[in-house]
Design a protein around this motif. Sequence first.
Motif, short mmCIF file in Angstrom:
data_model
loop_
_atom_site.label_atom_id
_atom_site.label_comp_id
_atom_site.label_asym_id
_atom_site.label_seq_id
_atom_site.Cartn_x
_atom_site.Cartn_y
_atom_site.Cartn_z
N PHE A 141 -98.28 -32.99 -64.66
CA PHE A 141 -97.49 -34.14 -65.07
C PHE A 141 -96.02 -33.81 -65.35
O PHE A 141 -95.28 -34.67 -65.84
N ARG A 142 -95.62 -32.59 -65.05
CA ARG A 142 -94.22 -32.23 -65.31
C ARG A 142 -93.24 -33.13 -64.56
O ARG A 142 -92.21 -33.54 -65.11
N PRO A 143 -93.50 -33.50 -63.28
CA PRO A 143 -92.56 -34.41 -62.59
C PRO A 143 -92.41 -35.77 -63.27
O PRO A 143 -91.37 -36.40 -63.17
N ILE A 144 -93.47 -36.18 -63.97
CA ILE A 144 -93.40 -37.47 -64.67
C ILE A 144 -92.61 -37.33 -65.96
O ILE A 144 -91.79 -38.19 -66.30
N VAL A 145 -92.82 -36.22 -66.67
CA VAL A 145 -92.17 -36.03 -67.97
C VAL A 145 -90.65 -36.05 -67.84
O VAL A 145 -89.95 -36.51 -68.74
N ARG A 146 -90.13 -35.56 -66.71
CA ARG A 146 -88.67 -35.51 -66.58
C ARG A 146 -88.04 -36.91 -66.65
O ARG A 146 -86.86 -37.04 -66.98
N TYR A 147 -88.85 -37.96 -66.39
CA TYR A 147 -88.29 -39.30 -66.46
C TYR A 147 -88.08 -39.78 -67.90
O TYR A 147 -87.37 -40.75 -68.13
N TYR A 148 -88.68 -39.07 -68.87
CA TYR A 148 -88.30 -39.35 -70.26
C TYR A 148 -86.83 -39.00 -70.46
O TYR A 148 -86.08 -39.73 -71.12
#
Length: 886
Positions: A141-148
């Motif tokens: 889920f690291r690619p998703i977390v960057r959108y925070y």
Amino acid sequence: MDTAAHRTPSRRKGSWHRRATRPVQLWMIALVLLGVVHRWVPAATWTIIHVFTLGLLTNSILVWGQHFTETLLHRRPPEASRALQVRRIMLLNAGIVVLVVGMIGSWPIPIVTGATVVGGAVAWYVVDLVGQLRAAEPTRFRPIVRYYAVAAAFLPAGAVAGAFMGVGVPGEWAVRLHAFHLAVNVLGFVGITVLTTLVTFWATVLRTPMAAGQDAAAVRSLGVMSVAVVVAAAGSLAGVTPVTATALGVYLLAVLWHLVHLVRTARTAPPREFASMSIACGLVWLPVSLGWATWLVATGRIGELGQVTTPLLAGAAAQILFGAMSFLMPTVMRGGPAAVRAGMVEMNRLVAFRLVLVNAGLVVFLVPGGTSWTRVVGSTLAFGGFALFLPVMIRAVRAQLAVIRSAAAAREAGEKPARVTPGTSRPEIAPGRRRNLVGALSAALVVVLATGAALAADPSSPLRRTGQAASVTPTGNTTTVEVTAVGMRFEPNTVTVPAGDRLVIELTNDDDTTVHDLYLTNGAGSGRVDPGGTATVDAGVVGRSLEGWCTIAGHRAMGMTFQVRVEGGDPAAGHDAHGGAGGAAGIAPAEAIDVLAPPSDEFVTRDPALAPAPTGREHRITLTVEETTGELAPGVVRPVWTYNGGLPAPTLRGTVGDTFIVTLRNEGTIGHSIDFHAGDVGPDEVMRTIPPGEELEYRFTVTRAGAWLYHCATAPMSGHVAAGMFGALIVDPPGLTEVDREYALVQSESYLGAEDEPFDSGKIAAGQPDLVMFNGHATQYRRDPLTARVGETVRVWVVAAGPSDGTSFHVVGSQFDTVYKEGAYLLRDGRDAFGSGNGGAQALDLAPSQGGFVEMTFVEPGRYTFVDHSFADAEKGAAGFLDVTE
């Protein structure tokens, strides 16, 4: 020892969440209180919106964004960093408080300071998130977390735009910055953060696995949304609405694609608890709001984006936030399965009742053609549904703490905590279908009864229509006419309809700044129509002639009347009109007003003391239009239109050569404006009427001394001034001497209309005021007199605001040795303009809009009465006391 060591991180984590979320709870309480007292809060609309978006949403995002970042990266930061994270949240809240105080007080420095601190705190949060991402090992889920981090990076830009709007920008830039502000803050910061969270959190709330491929699809959709926000923001700043509209459309499509996967997840486990059901409701409002915003921009109505605020923030953001909080708070508090279950059970109290109340209330508030009555009912119902979250949350915390303490007490006593054994009953977390059905029906009944009461009470409601069609045979035909409201006229203002036809009126408001409506005497009406807007009035089957008019205060008196004539029916116009402003013949007798009685205990007397002119040569002032209620005399409370919530508006002061930079904000429901008599400027731009939600900057340099009036210049001016939209600007004459005491009195008249009307146009036209007041209340200076001492020199500035009468200002028992009127001394220390004589004056006579001052020195103690020596006006309230002591 090992067990204690093992539990320490968990306890610390729970402690961090409790400390970090404490501001959210405080802002929630503040929001509930604001909902109750907002009528008396300056800049109330802005304050409510930003207490929610900054106080609740931004704090929640910083706390829970950090929580989900740690969870998804499988990496907790060092415990030492927790204190720093809490300090960052405290810094954020300090900035929010300063910003809110600055906006309420219209103080530019706190506005800029607060916005800078808020933007800086969030920028710090972005840097911290980026550092955590770099330090973490690769995860699914690291690619998703960057959108925070991407989402949070939008807010500092929005804070800069908010600061500019707070201190005032020209009208065109105000519209552009408002659109930019919405794009980066709501769609970027809030929207992308929420949708990033729901990628994994939605399945967690539903207690089911994620849909296949959901995370990969989310990465693509979030990337598209981020680019769309940048393009929409740039298009808004550049004023290129096609670009902004296209970007909003792309953002909407990306959101819909994102939601497809969330729906697939929900199909395996439909929402049953408050958390999932509330989030689901918010996800329905989200695309509806985005579609509405896209349509407004695409049709060239970018200035009306404020209409989307309620569905986007209350419908989508608030419901998603409260849903998420109801799941996260018990989970993070922990205490074991039994404790979490106890908290969850309480969080699910009145699920269906609360959700139906909120969503049905929003529908009632937003329904096209709704009246002010239905809007009040709708907003109250929705607010009530949201407010119920607070007691439910308190019950949940108490229930969970009770289980935790019980377990701790059992451990201390050497006993095992009580457990639920198989075969015994335990409360279900989610309420059953029967309970939900009862709750939903109960809320629906409340909504129907409240809305029905509003429709029955509202004279423009369809329920109040007379049975005019009963005596005519319907033809089955429909006559459709197009009517335009422009320039205080309906065009055409008369239409002819065959008897028995159904009449449909397509009403278009072609005024650039002014709200209009059309009401017919059979009860049919359009509701308020914004500038550039349209509405359909279905008058039903017409059997006799009808009258119509615009119900906006004063517009009927200005000529906004309408007639429906019937061919082959009763030629007489329907004179069964419900209320409405009339001519002089329709003047109702004045209420019995006791001008000798004191004001109510709740009324706060306007301080008449005049402060010295502020230092500096440039003065920045924000005047916010607020339509509220006020006490004008004992027992007389009426709607008033104000600048900054006060009657009269703030008294301003300066010296010759000073520059005033005035930001006018319209937070009313119709168009308003402002005219400074002290400004020597072209009126076309700065005195123009601005519609609700807009603002303008009015800059002028005072080159001449005097006591100047300022007031609303929107037609009908007599009505707007009578409603309270006036104030004084005092420019000191060169060489003005110091005196012991200095007071300012602004005299005005009130023409009382119905209880829900700010004035009566017929009484204004007939010159028959009900009240004549100093500083907005007929008896305040009888209860709270002005004061002085024997031997002191007292200066009293007087401005006659009208709208129609002047004054003959007199102090019983005293004489004036100095009289200054309209920029010149008539007497100065007893001498006339030629320096001769030993004269005195008994009255200062002022025509409407004129001003001046008088000076006197009291030689004996006593209670002196000041009056308008036009005794008919004094007997209507233009009187007060000045107490002189030794």
